[in-house]
Design a protein around this motif. Sequence first.
Motif, PDB file in Angstrom:
ATOM      1  N   UNK A 545       1.117  -1.049  -0.012  1.00  0.00           N
ATOM      2  CA  UNK A 545      -0.445   0.068  -0.159  1.00  0.00           C
ATOM      3  C   UNK A 545       0.938   1.725  -0.252  1.00  0.00           C
ATOM      4  N   UNK A 546       2.244   1.275   0.137  1.00  0.00           N
ATOM      5  CA  UNK A 546       2.627   2.556   0.278  1.00  0.00           C
ATOM      6  C   UNK A 546       4.153   2.176  -0.641  1.00  0.00           C
ATOM      7  N   UNK A 547       4.295   1.394  -1.063  1.00  0.00           N
ATOM      8  CA  UNK A 547       5.570   1.366  -1.948  1.00  0.00           C
ATOM      9  C   UNK A 547       5.251   2.294  -3.073  1.00  0.00           C
ATOM     10  N   UNK A 548       4.626   2.123  -3.887  1.00  0.00           N
ATOM     11  CA  UNK A 548       4.701   3.166  -4.950  1.00  0.00           C
ATOM     12  C   UNK A 548       2.931   3.754  -5.320  1.00  0.00           C
ATOM     13  N   UNK A 549       2.946   4.734  -5.786  1.00  0.00           N
ATOM     14  CA  UNK A 549       1.742   4.654  -6.348  1.00  0.00           C
ATOM     15  C   UNK A 549       1.440   4.050  -7.840  1.00  0.00           C
ATOM     16  N   UNK A 550       1.815   2.690  -8.041  1.00  0.00           N
ATOM     17  CA  UNK A 550       0.966   1.985  -9.141  1.00  0.00           C
ATOM     18  C   UNK A 550       0.184   1.097  -8.305  1.00  0.00           C
ATOM     19  N   UNK A 551      -0.891   0.976  -9.725  1.00  0.00           N
ATOM     20  CA  UNK A 551      -1.796   0.284  -9.094  1.00  0.00           C
ATOM     21  C   UNK A 551      -1.149  -1.149  -9.099  1.00  0.00           C
ATOM     22  N   UNK A 552      -1.760  -2.291  -7.769  1.00  0.00           N
ATOM     23  CA  UNK A 552      -1.994  -2.927  -7.834  1.00  0.00           C
ATOM     24  C   UNK A 552      -2.238  -3.947  -9.393  1.00  0.00           C
ATOM     25  N   UNK A 553      -1.711  -5.378  -9.123  1.00  0.00           N
ATOM     26  CA  UNK A 553      -1.533  -6.366 -10.557  1.00  0.00           C
ATOM     27  C   UNK A 553      -2.976  -7.043  -9.770  1.00  0.00           C
ATOM     28  N   UNK A 554      -3.704  -7.844 -11.041  1.00  0.00           N
ATOM     29  CA  UNK A 554      -4.673  -8.536 -10.325  1.00  0.00           C
ATOM     30  C   UNK A 554      -4.793  -9.886  -9.198  1.00  0.00           C
ATOM     31  N   UNK A 555      -3.415 -10.371  -9.487  1.00  0.00           N
ATOM     32  CA  UNK A 555      -2.600 -11.823  -8.403  1.00  0.00           C
ATOM     33  C   UNK A 555      -2.580 -10.506  -7.292  1.00  0.00           C
ATOM     34  N   UNK A 556      -1.976  -9.520  -7.163  1.00  0.00           N
ATOM     35  CA  UNK A 556      -1.646  -8.610  -6.246  1.00  0.00           C
ATOM     36  C   UNK A 556      -3.237  -8.305  -5.530  1.00  0.00           C
ATOM     37  N   UNK A 557      -3.675  -7.757  -5.878  1.00  0.00           N
ATOM     38  CA  UNK A 557      -4.966  -7.267  -4.828  1.00  0.00           C
ATOM     39  C   UNK A 557      -6.149  -8.505  -4.667  1.00  0.00           C
ATOM     40  N   UNK A 558      -5.863  -9.576  -5.279  1.00  0.00           N
ATOM     41  CA  UNK A 558      -6.611 -11.088  -4.384  1.00  0.00           C
ATOM     42  C   UNK A 558      -5.516 -12.077  -3.949  1.00  0.00           C
ATOM     43  N   UNK A 559      -3.837 -11.270  -3.783  1.00  0.00           N
ATOM     44  CA  UNK A 559      -3.735 -11.666  -2.504  1.00  0.00           C
ATOM     45  C   UNK A 559      -4.020 -10.638  -1.148  1.00  0.00           C
ATOM     46  N   UNK A 560      -3.971  -9.523  -1.369  1.00  0.00           N
ATOM     47  CA  UNK A 560      -4.055  -8.212  -0.577  1.00  0.00           C
ATOM     48  C   UNK A 560      -5.985  -8.505   0.023  1.00  0.00           C
ATOM     49  N   UNK A 561      -6.267  -9.362  -0.787  1.00  0.00           N
ATOM     50  CA  UNK A 561      -7.759  -9.639   0.164  1.00  0.00           C
ATOM     51  C   UNK A 561      -7.577 -10.917   0.782  1.00  0.00           C
ATOM     52  N   UNK A 562      -6.881 -12.085   0.258  1.00  0.00           N
ATOM     53  CA  UNK A 562      -6.884 -12.535   1.295  1.00  0.00           C
ATOM     54  C   UNK A 562      -5.895 -12.684   2.458  1.00  0.00           C
ATOM     55  N   UNK A 563      -4.476 -11.696   2.144  1.00  0.00           N
ATOM     56  CA  UNK A 563      -4.167 -10.948   3.988  1.00  0.00           C
ATOM     57  C   UNK A 563      -5.137  -9.930   4.790  1.00  0.00           C
ATOM     58  N   UNK A 564      -6.526  -9.692   4.348  1.00  0.00           N
ATOM     59  CA  UNK A 564      -6.241  -8.934   5.453  1.00  0.00           C
ATOM     60  C   UNK A 564      -7.346 -10.714   5.874  1.00  0.00           C
ATOM     61  N   UNK A 565      -8.016 -11.035   4.695  1.00  0.00           N
ATOM     62  CA  UNK A 565      -9.000 -12.178   5.440  1.00  0.00           C
ATOM     63  C   UNK A 565      -8.071 -12.580   6.713  1.00  0.00           C
ATOM     64  N   UNK A 566      -7.062 -13.220   6.223  1.00  0.00           N
ATOM     65  CA  UNK A 566      -5.954 -13.913   7.592  1.00  0.00           C
ATOM     66  C   UNK A 566      -6.124 -13.079   8.899  1.00  0.00           C
ATOM     67  N   UNK A 567      -5.977 -11.971   8.823  1.00  0.00           N
ATOM     68  CA  UNK A 567      -5.679 -10.464   9.520  1.00  0.00           C
ATOM     69  C   UNK A 567      -7.047 -10.596  11.035  1.00  0.00           C
ATOM     70  N   UNK A 568      -7.947 -10.339   9.498  1.00  0.00           N
ATOM     71  CA  UNK A 568      -9.525 -10.235  10.124  1.00  0.00           C
ATOM     72  C   UNK A 568     -10.042 -12.091  11.374  1.00  0.00           C
ATOM     73  N   UNK A 569      -9.304 -13.012  10.490  1.00  0.00           N
ATOM     74  CA  UNK A 569      -9.222 -13.849  11.228  1.00  0.00           C
ATOM     75  C   UNK A 569      -8.856 -13.979  12.272  1.00  0.00           C
ATOM     76  N   UNK A 570      -8.109 -13.286  12.978  1.00  0.00           N
ATOM     77  CA  UNK A 570      -6.832 -13.269  14.100  1.00  0.00           C
ATOM     78  C   UNK A 570      -7.588 -12.663  15.123  1.00  0.00           C
ATOM     79  N   UNK A 571      -7.913 -11.553  14.259  1.00  0.00           N
ATOM     80  CA  UNK A 571      -8.231 -10.733  15.522  1.00  0.00           C
ATOM     81  C   UNK A 571      -9.871 -11.219  16.055  1.00  0.00           C
ATOM     82  N   UNK A 572     -10.880 -11.772  15.375  1.00  0.00           N
ATOM     83  CA  UNK A 572     -11.752 -12.384  15.411  1.00  0.00           C
ATOM     84  C   UNK A 572     -11.570 -13.532  16.234  1.00  0.00           C
ATOM     85  N   UNK A 573     -10.823 -14.328  16.414  1.00  0.00           N
ATOM     86  CA  UNK A 573     -10.996 -15.315  16.485  1.00  0.00           C
ATOM     87  C   UNK A 573      -9.836 -16.018  17.620  1.00  0.00           C
TER      88      UNK A 573
END
Length: 631
Positions: A545-573
């Motif tokens: 999110x902070x390295x550059x202003x370049x848009x995330x590729x589709x695969x990077x966007x999916x990976x970001x979603x997965x990373x947030x999902x894992x963080x949310x699970x850790x925070x919840x459970x």
Amino acid sequence: MGSPARSGFPARMNSRLDAFLRRRLAPEVYDAIRAYEPCVVVSDSENHTFKYVVLSDRLIYLTENPPKSIRRAVALRDVVAIELIDDYPEFLNSPDREVNQHIRIIYSSTVKKECEKSKGLGKFLFPFHHANANNKKVKEENNGPVFWKSKEPRSPNESSLRYCLESSAPTKDSTLCPSPNFKKLSLHGQGAFQPLPSPSRRSCQSTPATGKAISKTSCTTNTKKPQDFAAHKDSLCEVPFKCNGNKNEFYLENSLLTSPLQSSTNLEKKELELHLYIISTTSSIFLHLKSSWNNYIIKATLLQDPIYASELIPAIGSQKPYRSEEKIKHFSQLKSELFLKDNTLSKILCLIMELKAAARKNFILKKLFWKTSDLFYFLVNKLHEYLPESRDKNARQNKSQRADELVVCIEILQTLGLMFRETETESSRLNTLAAKKGTLSNLLEILISKPQIPKSCPVFDIQLADATLVEMPFDAELQKLILEYTDTATALLYEILLVFQQIFEGNLGLGSTKFAISWMMSFLQNCPPIVTFVASIVKQVVKGLSASLQLLSPCQAVLLYQQFYILKSCLQYSKTLAEYIRNDYREEFRYFIHMPALKKRLPLCYPITQPTTQLFHEVLQLIEQKQCVKY
């Protein structure tokens, strides 16, 4: 394939309907059917009719009860929202009202334009947060876009069901595939679902350079273009979307189809509704609907990446008729070859790559994978041979050999991730995971552990013609493989978290909620490597999110979603992990991980953008809370 579902999975257990679907649908479409359920249907063309809803990976069908014909009702690409309505339908008898599940599917449909051209058509193309002042959340959803619940359902629209991108033939599914004009690119891509960006010296598509590198000659089967991609002569492809510079406009690349994005003067998008009344409190169809929608969102996003899309493009003129028997035979052959005891590392790599490529194109291979548990155990045990430390003493000192092992491990993780993806309706999957928790525990510990590599020391190549000693840059190569391993492990951990979350939400398959998300998070928080693993995820998110202003590729966007999902699970459970994240990374979330940074990096044309934004918002809320642990 059409065997009765068991143990909490009433997905496919009607032999008469199953036989009907097998006769009426193309083989590749039938093999992709996820679930079906009897229900009362209300829509613009249905008035309280008793039918079956049939769910595939791309479409929602309706057929009579008993079945006589089948028609397409909704394409998942057109879905706007899936809601569980809390009401008591008057047309049902009193006992049925108490056990009724009312599901409302809001979707966009292309209809003939009757007035001035509407603006903002793009918002209907992808699932988004369907806000309504009179609605309230049912419960917190953890598998994809937000789903809502309302006391009073809206009246179904009276517009006819028409789709500008769907074929009219009822026996052929619309193919979710990339534009045939994409060129075959290098496999050196990024993202959780990319083919392994292995170094060229080691790739099955490159020539060997030095040492014990895995060579091209040993992987000849993987250098051929795909030969078994099902051809749909009368169905249309969903072409990947391309964004322009300002991120807010998008267009279809290489599209020859009439599309609402091509400034059509005769078509417009309009919201319609499909109401399903399931007379059961134990039905899991709502869970399957939202899972299939979320799976579609991820796949549609990945297909916007030309590297990923090129893996699904058949060679021109090489299309062959789809035959389930051939897929079954191919799987059995691969399985028997993998189990040979004298396999070399390069042979294992080639077989796993072939298995992954075949499963990516044919859903039936995923079913076969989970039908018996031996291949799952084999792959996990193979990982255990190399991770976190190699059992081979030579690999502990030889960087070249260790790099080869990591390449194989990454391919195994990608293959396992693919087998978990979209197989939530397979009861045999849960049976496999429950049969030997030790195997699952080993896999979880492997995923969160950083691979060990030989200590930094000069590595020399003595095979040069002039016998000159030349130091090779293995350190950088190994570090690159470890980063790739971490991303791949993150993607697989996300898939396993989905399994436990679905059990938690639907109490599916095992008769006990103990085998659910709380068990998994309790196990993970007691594994010492989890702290380092969570730290690496936060670090990757900050970098993304902070390295550059370049848009995330589709695969990077999916990976970001997965990373947030894992963080949310850790925070919840996990109380322990939640406190760790809040205490050690509050500053990162304050200065680097924030909504403006996310919006700058995620293009609006990605289907995954809205679910990621919603998930990110939930993570930020959990960061600010002191206690939010569910059991």
